[in-house]
Motif scaffolding. Structure first.
Motif, mmCIF file in Angstrom:
data_model
loop_
_atom_site.group_PDB
_atom_site.id
_atom_site.type_symbol
_atom_site.label_atom_id
_atom_site.label_comp_id
_atom_site.label_asym_id
_atom_site.label_seq_id
_atom_site.Cartn_x
_atom_site.Cartn_y
_atom_site.Cartn_z
ATOM 1 N N GLN A 256 -17.213 64.070 38.286
ATOM 2 C CA GLN A 256 -17.472 65.133 37.314
ATOM 3 C C GLN A 256 -16.669 64.902 36.042
ATOM 4 O OE1 GLN A 256 -16.339 68.403 39.775
ATOM 5 N NE2 GLN A 256 -18.436 68.843 40.385
ATOM 6 N N ARG A 257 -15.427 64.529 36.170
ATOM 7 C CA ARG A 257 -14.585 64.293 34.991
ATOM 8 C C ARG A 257 -15.076 63.078 34.216
ATOM 9 N NH1 ARG A 257 -13.038 63.961 30.883
ATOM 10 N NH2 ARG A 257 -10.985 64.267 30.024
ATOM 11 N N ALA A 258 -15.516 62.059 34.930
ATOM 12 C CA ALA A 258 -16.007 60.849 34.275
ATOM 13 C C ALA A 258 -17.290 61.122 33.492
ATOM 14 C CB ALA A 258 -16.241 59.748 35.305
ATOM 15 N N GLU A 259 -18.116 62.034 33.978
ATOM 16 C CA GLU A 259 -19.351 62.369 33.264
ATOM 17 C C GLU A 259 -19.072 62.990 31.903
ATOM 18 O OE1 GLU A 259 -21.644 64.801 35.886
ATOM 19 O OE2 GLU A 259 -22.232 63.107 37.134
ATOM 20 N N ALA A 260 -17.902 63.582 31.748
ATOM 21 C CA ALA A 260 -17.543 64.217 30.478
ATOM 22 C C ALA A 260 -17.135 63.193 29.419
ATOM 23 C CB ALA A 260 -16.407 65.215 30.692
ATOM 24 N N GLY A 261 -16.935 61.959 29.816
ATOM 25 C CA GLY A 261 -16.545 60.904 28.889
ATOM 26 C C GLY A 261 -15.432 60.058 29.479
ATOM 27 N N TRP A 262 -15.129 58.955 28.807
ATOM 28 C CA TRP A 262 -14.126 58.025 29.317
ATOM 29 C C TRP A 262 -12.783 58.723 29.459
ATOM 30 C CZ3 TRP A 262 -9.407 56.000 28.200
ATOM 31 C CH2 TRP A 262 -9.032 54.901 28.941
ATOM 32 N N ILE A 263 -12.111 58.402 30.553
ATOM 33 C CA ILE A 263 -10.764 58.916 30.807
ATOM 34 C C ILE A 263 -9.975 57.811 31.496
ATOM 35 C CG2 ILE A 263 -11.450 59.969 33.011
ATOM 36 C CD1 ILE A 263 -9.373 62.183 32.458
ATOM 37 N N GLY A 264 -8.740 57.652 31.116
ATOM 38 C CA GLY A 264 -7.884 56.649 31.735
ATOM 39 C C GLY A 264 -7.368 57.131 33.083
ATOM 40 N N ILE A 265 -6.900 56.189 33.888
ATOM 41 C CA ILE A 265 -6.359 56.512 35.211
ATOM 42 C C ILE A 265 -5.201 57.512 35.116
ATOM 43 C CG2 ILE A 265 -5.228 55.568 37.275
ATOM 44 C CD1 ILE A 265 -8.156 54.788 37.157
ATOM 45 N N PRO A 266 -4.232 57.319 34.209
ATOM 46 C CA PRO A 266 -3.127 58.291 34.153
ATOM 47 C C PRO A 266 -3.592 59.717 33.835
ATOM 48 C CG PRO A 266 -2.542 56.303 32.950
ATOM 49 C CD PRO A 266 -3.999 56.192 33.285
ATOM 50 N N GLU A 267 -4.533 59.846 32.905
ATOM 51 C CA GLU A 267 -5.047 61.171 32.558
ATOM 52 C C GLU A 267 -5.850 61.773 33.705
ATOM 53 O OE1 GLU A 267 -4.247 58.818 28.961
ATOM 54 O OE2 GLU A 267 -5.598 58.398 30.617
ATOM 55 N N LEU A 268 -6.613 60.938 34.377
ATOM 56 C CA LEU A 268 -7.382 61.405 35.523
ATOM 57 C C LEU A 268 -6.452 61.836 36.651
ATOM 58 C CD1 LEU A 268 -10.069 61.920 36.877
ATOM 59 C CD2 LEU A 268 -10.169 59.491 37.473
ATOM 60 N N ALA A 269 -5.408 61.058 36.897
ATOM 61 C CA ALA A 269 -4.429 61.427 37.930
ATOM 62 C C ALA A 269 -3.773 62.758 37.593
ATOM 63 C CB ALA A 269 -3.384 60.325 38.085
ATOM 64 N N ASP A 270 -3.416 62.966 36.335
ATOM 65 C CA ASP A 270 -2.827 64.240 35.910
ATOM 66 C C ASP A 270 -3.791 65.402 36.156
ATOM 67 O OD1 ASP A 270 -0.497 62.977 35.111
ATOM 68 O OD2 ASP A 270 -1.001 63.013 32.970
ATOM 69 N N ALA A 271 -5.066 65.195 35.841
ATOM 70 C CA ALA A 271 -6.070 66.245 36.058
ATOM 71 C C ALA A 271 -6.212 66.563 37.541
ATOM 72 C CB ALA A 271 -7.416 65.816 35.469
ATOM 73 N N LEU A 272 -6.187 65.534 38.379
ATOM 74 C CA LEU A 272 -6.286 65.756 39.825
ATOM 75 C C LEU A 272 -5.071 66.492 40.367
ATOM 76 C CD1 LEU A 272 -7.809 62.314 40.829
ATOM 77 C CD2 LEU A 272 -8.948 64.540 40.977
ATOM 78 N N VAL A 273 -3.882 66.138 39.890
ATOM 79 C CA VAL A 273 -2.663 66.831 40.324
ATOM 80 C C VAL A 273 -2.707 68.288 39.878
ATOM 81 C CG1 VAL A 273 -0.167 66.976 39.991
ATOM 82 C CG2 VAL A 273 -1.220 64.778 40.523
ATOM 83 N N THR A 274 -3.186 68.531 38.661
ATOM 84 C CA THR A 274 -3.306 69.909 38.174
ATOM 85 C C THR A 274 -4.271 70.700 39.055
ATOM 86 O OG1 THR A 274 -2.795 69.266 35.911
ATOM 87 C CG2 THR A 274 -4.002 71.333 36.202
ATOM 88 N N GLU A 275 -5.371 70.085 39.432
ATOM 89 C CA GLU A 275 -6.404 70.762 40.227
ATOM 90 C C GLU A 275 -5.998 70.945 41.685
ATOM 91 O OE1 GLU A 275 -10.246 72.477 40.910
ATOM 92 O OE2 GLU A 275 -9.348 71.909 39.007
ATOM 93 N N PHE A 276 -5.397 69.895 42.280
ATOM 94 C CA PHE A 276 -5.172 69.899 43.729
ATOM 95 C C PHE A 276 -3.706 69.842 44.151
ATOM 96 C CE2 PHE A 276 -9.336 67.853 42.995
ATOM 97 C CZ PHE A 276 -10.134 68.769 43.638
ATOM 98 N N GLY A 277 -2.810 69.624 43.206
ATOM 99 C CA GLY A 277 -1.395 69.475 43.540
ATOM 100 C C GLY A 277 -1.056 68.025 43.839
ATOM 101 N N ASP A 278 0.223 67.757 44.005
ATOM 102 C CA ASP A 278 0.679 66.398 44.306
ATOM 103 C C ASP A 278 0.168 65.947 45.671
ATOM 104 O OD1 ASP A 278 2.269 65.748 42.004
ATOM 105 O OD2 ASP A 278 3.759 67.185 42.728
#
Length: 58
Positions: free
Chosen positions: A4-26
Motif C-alpha cells: 500500500q505504501r509503495a503504491e503511493a510512490g517511491w519510498i526508501g527502506i529507512p522511510e518504509l521501516a519508520d512507517a512500519l514502526v509507527t504503524e505496528f511498533g518495534d
C-alpha cells in the motif's frame, strides 16, 4: 502495508521501516530496517514490487 505504501510512490527502506514502526511498533526480534529490507527483497523477487535499481518509480 508495504505494498500500500509503495503504491503511493517511491519510498526508501529507512522511510518504509519508520512507517512500519509507527504503524505496528518495534519488531520483537531484529532491526526494523533489516527486516523491512528482507521483506522488500522478497516482494521484488516475487515480482510484486520493483526496486528503483530496476528503473521503477517505486
Amino acid at each position: 502495508m508495504i505494498l500500500q505504501r509503495a503504491e503511493a510512490g517511491w519510498i526508501g527502506i529507512p522511510e518504509l521501516a519508520d512507517a512500519l514502526v509507527t504503524e505496528f511498533g518495534d519488531p520483537p526480534d531484529g532491526h526494523a530496517g533489516t527486516l523491512t529490507g528482507t521483506m522488500v527483497d522478497a516482494l521484488v523477487t516475487a515480482h510484486l514490487l520493483e526496486s528503483r535499481d530496476s528503473g521503477s518509480s517505486k
